[in-house]
Design an enzyme around this catalytic site. Structure first.
Site, PDB file in Angstrom:
ATOM      1  N   ASP A 116       0.815  -1.209   0.000  1.00 32.35           N
ATOM      2  CA  ASP A 116       0.000   0.000   0.000  1.00 32.35           C
ATOM      3  C   ASP A 116       0.848   1.259   0.000  1.00 32.35           C
ATOM      4  OD1 ASP A 116       0.995  -0.318   2.541  1.00 32.35           O
ATOM      5  OD2 ASP A 116      -0.868   0.233   3.576  1.00 32.35           O
ATOM      6  N   GLU A 117       2.103   1.148  -0.434  1.00 33.46           N
ATOM      7  CA  GLU A 117       3.000   2.307  -0.565  1.00 33.46           C
ATOM      8  C   GLU A 117       3.578   2.298  -1.980  1.00 33.46           C
ATOM      9  OE1 GLU A 117       5.804   2.042   2.669  1.00 33.46           O
ATOM     10  OE2 GLU A 117       4.204   1.784   4.141  1.00 33.46           O
ATOM     11  N   ASN A 161       9.111  -6.422   5.338  1.00 31.63           N
ATOM     12  CA  ASN A 161      10.156  -5.696   6.063  1.00 31.63           C
ATOM     13  C   ASN A 161      10.257  -6.137   7.513  1.00 31.63           C
ATOM     14  OD1 ASN A 161      12.274  -3.820   5.859  1.00 31.63           O
ATOM     15  ND2 ASN A 161      11.055  -2.247   6.906  1.00 31.63           N
ATOM     16  N   HIS A 179       9.626   4.086   0.732  1.00 27.57           N
ATOM     17  CA  HIS A 179       8.386   3.840   1.463  1.00 27.57           C
ATOM     18  C   HIS A 179       7.519   5.100   1.431  1.00 27.57           C
ATOM     19  CE1 HIS A 179       9.723   0.023   3.536  1.00 27.57           C
ATOM     20  NE2 HIS A 179      10.872   0.497   3.077  1.00 27.57           N
ATOM     21  N   TYR A 220      11.041   4.182  15.897  1.00 27.56           N
ATOM     22  CA  TYR A 220      10.281   3.064  16.469  1.00 27.56           C
ATOM     23  C   TYR A 220      11.020   1.788  16.077  1.00 27.56           C
ATOM     24  CZ  TYR A 220       8.371   2.261  11.780  1.00 27.56           C
ATOM     25  OH  TYR A 220       8.231   1.995  10.435  1.00 27.56           O
ATOM     26  N   GLU A 232      11.413   7.446   3.496  1.00 29.46           N
ATOM     27  CA  GLU A 232       9.981   7.759   3.476  1.00 29.46           C
ATOM     28  C   GLU A 232       9.825   8.991   2.596  1.00 29.46           C
ATOM     29  OE1 GLU A 232       7.696   5.972   4.967  1.00 29.46           O
ATOM     30  OE2 GLU A 232       8.841   4.721   6.383  1.00 29.46           O
TER      31      GLU A 232
END
Length: 488
Positions: A128-129, A187, A227, A287, A309
């Site tokens: 979904d990326e 990932n 991403h 995270y 990202e």
């Protein structure tokens, strides 16, 4: 009449907004638009980790304008035909559902092994990326169109082997979800350094195994995965030993910060992030994750990898893709070019016969080893500029050598010539005088060596020593010049 007029106006408005030729709203990376807030994610909360099926259903319509898997395969093959002089197309395997994982290699000598660094870009790790798969096709086509016109494109094509995998997770893309067809997050599917997960190779996903086998075949110097859902350049480590959210740097922390900053500061506005200073972050400080591809690359494949990202929206309107490409274009190019514009590069040779030695390069104070190539014995060591480094070359059966360098903003070529290890009682004389003679013959030869010619030998050795000293001084003097080639 009024109802018909209202309905007609509504259809006109809907068709206008959905037209791919018109941008909906100028792309703004720090403020996702109201229309797409349902598929954007708060960076600190990291809803990226969740796979909300209801949201997946909502983004079906947003796939309009994006390449389908069939479209992507067609685009890759058409690129290979159009740019056959600087590219080759190959597959590293198939997804769970049998979709080929196509790769574009871009180089002036595609498919040939050279004493050059290799870089890889991977997109669509999460289904979904999808922005990454589109950006990587933009990148490939731009290099094809400009490799004889733009100096940066020429530099990359002629000095780097760039490999582009637009989609690692084509099944997830088709399903409009994060995970692959087996509902596994790719990932999180690599062997982890802290915890015994994914150690059974047979239990790993086919996409994961394809990547791992790919890195066994090609010695990549560096790489990055694309991403979506935030705007930041992420670097190792991605996890911590205690599973707590803390900064946890790798042995090459300075180098990774340097690489991440190249991407961030080349981007339109990534470096101006209010959440991530400089637009970069340590993965574990953001995270922690376990089984990630980024850490595995660095530990097991000698490949310095970043996680990028590149869009706040995971699945923005396709009309925004050209703008997102413009925002990321120089970042994508400069990160690849940094392999040859910075760092230490060279080859390792044997002093005996001059043959290449597939040895090892280490840097004092950094617990990390870079392996030289097996064919040309070339190495490419990424290092943060502006510091002094003691570089060491080793090879089993040879004496190690080291030298101290000051690395500024440019690259340095540093070749090593290693001497074979020979014991005092070794076979030097036997190698020089290797025959089937009897012991008397050998004794006469030794007496000849240590007879009247001894003074000549010492004089010859003294002259060679002086020449070596002069040569080393000359090399050191030249090392400060533009080319900065050093032989040790």
């Amino acid at each position: 009449m009024t109802n018909n007029l209202f309905f007609s106006l509504f259809l006109l408005l809907a068709s206008t907004l959905s037209s791919p030729s018109l941008a909906r709203v100028p792309f703004h990376t720090n403020a996702p638009s109201e229309d797409f807030k349902n598929i954007s994610y708060a960076t600190r909360a990291r809803h990226l980790l969740e796979d909300n099926e209801s949201q997946a259903q909502k983004i079906v319509d947003f796939a309009r304008g994006y390449m389908t898997n069939d479209d992507l395969e067609t685009a890759v093959k058409e690129f290979g035909q159009r740019c056959s002089n600087i590219s080759r197309i190959y597959s590293i395997g198939k997804s769970v559902n049998g979709v080929p994982l196509w790769v574009i290699e871009i180089s002036d000598k595609p498919g040939e092994e050279e004493a050059e660094p290799a870089f890889k870009y991977i997109g669509n790790v999460h289904g979904d990326e999808p922005v990454g798969r589109e950006l990587l096709l933009f990148l490939a086509n731009w290099l094809c169109d400009n490799h004889l016109k733009d100096p940066l494109a020429t530099l990359i094509v002629e000095n780097v082997h760039l490999h582009i995998l637009p989609s690692m997770n084509p099944d997830g893309f088709s399903l409009r979800r994060r995970r692959n067809a087996n509902n596994i997050d790719l990932n999180r599917n690599f062997p982890d350094q802290f915890f015994p997960v994914n150690d059974d190779e047979d239990s790993r996903q086919p996409e994961t195994r394809a990547i791992m086998n790919w890195l066994r075949d090609i010695r990549f110097t560096a790489s990055a995965t694309l991403h979506g859902g935030a705007l930041v350049a992420n670097y190792p480590w991605d996890g911590t030993e205690d599973k707590k959210t803390n900064y946890y740097g790798s042995p090459d922390d300075d180098t990774f910060r340097f690489m991440a900053s190249i991407y961030s500061h080349s981007h339109y506005n990534m470096s101006s992030s209010k959440e991530f200073p400089g637009g970069i972050t340590n993965g574990a400080a953001w995270y922690p994750i376990y089984g990630g591809m980024q850490d595995w690359n660095y530990i097991h494949a000698g490949c310095f990898e970043l996680t990028l990202e590149v869009s706040d929206d995971k699945w923005p309107n396709a009309a925004e893709l050209p703008v997102i490409w413009r925002y990321n274009k120089m970042s994508l190019l400069n990160l690849v070019a940094s392999l040859v514009k910075t760092g230490v590069h060279g080859r390792i040779y044997s002093s005996g016969d001059g043959r290449p030695l597939p040895g090892f390069i280490t840097v004092s104070g950094i617990n990390y080893t870079v392996r030289a190539g097996t064919v040309f014995a070339d190495y490419h060591r990424i290092l943060a500029p502006g510091d002094k480094y003691r570089v060491v070359a080793t090879m089993p059966g040879y004496k190690s050598k080291n030298t101290t360098i000051w690395l500024d903003d440019g690259p340095m070529t540093l070749d090593f010539v290693l001497d074979p290890e020979v014991s005092v009682k070794g076979s030097v004389l036997q190698n020089v005088y290797d025959c089937n003679c009897n012991s008397k013959c050998r004794q006469e030869f030794v007496q000849f060596l240590w007879g009247a010619h001894l003074e000549l030998y010492f004089g010859f050795i003294l002259i060679l020593g002086l020449l070596c000293i002069l040569f080393q001084r000359r090399v050191k003097a030249k090392s400060s010049r533009a080319k900065r080639t050093v032989v040790v």
